[in-house]
Design a protein around this motif. Sequence first.
Motif, PDB file in Angstrom:
ATOM      1  N   THR A 181       0.827  -1.206   0.000  1.00  8.38           N
ATOM      2  CA  THR A 181       0.000   0.000   0.000  1.00  8.38           C
ATOM      3  C   THR A 181       0.856   1.248   0.000  1.00  8.38           C
ATOM      4  N   THR A 182       1.930   1.237   0.787  1.00  5.13           N
ATOM      5  CA  THR A 182       2.829   2.381   0.846  1.00  5.13           C
ATOM      6  C   THR A 182       3.454   2.640  -0.518  1.00  5.13           C
ATOM      7  N   THR A 183       3.926   1.586  -1.164  1.00  7.75           N
ATOM      8  CA  THR A 183       4.519   1.705  -2.498  1.00  7.75           C
ATOM      9  C   THR A 183       3.506   2.266  -3.494  1.00  7.75           C
ATOM     10  N   ASP A 184       2.294   1.728  -3.458  1.00  8.83           N
ATOM     11  CA  ASP A 184       1.238   2.217  -4.361  1.00  8.83           C
ATOM     12  C   ASP A 184       0.934   3.691  -4.128  1.00  8.83           C
ATOM     13  N   MET A 185       0.899   4.106  -2.858  1.00  9.73           N
ATOM     14  CA  MET A 185       0.616   5.512  -2.538  1.00  9.73           C
ATOM     15  C   MET A 185       1.676   6.432  -3.143  1.00  9.73           C
ATOM     16  N   LEU A 222       4.406  13.060  -6.621  1.00  5.65           N
ATOM     17  CA  LEU A 222       5.823  13.232  -6.309  1.00  5.65           C
ATOM     18  C   LEU A 222       6.711  13.089  -7.543  1.00  5.65           C
ATOM     19  N   GLY A 223       6.198  12.430  -8.574  1.00  4.13           N
ATOM     20  CA  GLY A 223       6.988  12.268  -9.786  1.00  4.13           C
ATOM     21  C   GLY A 223       8.065  11.211  -9.688  1.00  4.13           C
ATOM     22  N   VAL A 224       7.905  10.274  -8.763  1.00  4.44           N
ATOM     23  CA  VAL A 224       8.869   9.187  -8.621  1.00  4.44           C
ATOM     24  C   VAL A 224       8.148   7.849  -8.697  1.00  4.44           C
ATOM     25  N   THR A 225       8.896   6.826  -9.046  1.00  2.00           N
ATOM     26  CA  THR A 225       8.391   5.463  -9.030  1.00  2.00           C
ATOM     27  C   THR A 225       9.303   4.659  -8.121  1.00  2.00           C
TER      28      THR A 225
END
Length: 93
Positions: A51-55, A61-64
């Motif tokens: 969930t944290t990664t998906d958020m 933020l423009g990051v993956t």
Amino acid sequence: MKKLNVQELESRIAPSVGLFGFLQSLAQSDAEFGEVFNQVVDADGNVDVGTTTDMVNNSDLGVTVSPVVSSFNISNLVIPDSTAQSILSMFGG
């Protein structure tokens, strides 16, 4: 001879605070942060990594990002008071 882990060393070098308790307090005082925190951290300090990664990936933020570990617990982590103050300053504290 006993080896000290990083947390023990930090607690001896500088005043410190438990990360989980600190973030719980911040979540109680800042509704927006609290909403996010309570979605991704359970009462035992376990972080919902997926969930944290998906958020983060679905944010502005423009990051993956991708998780390095599948599970993570913050209940026994310690941060220096200076880091806690830096975090608080981001929330106007």
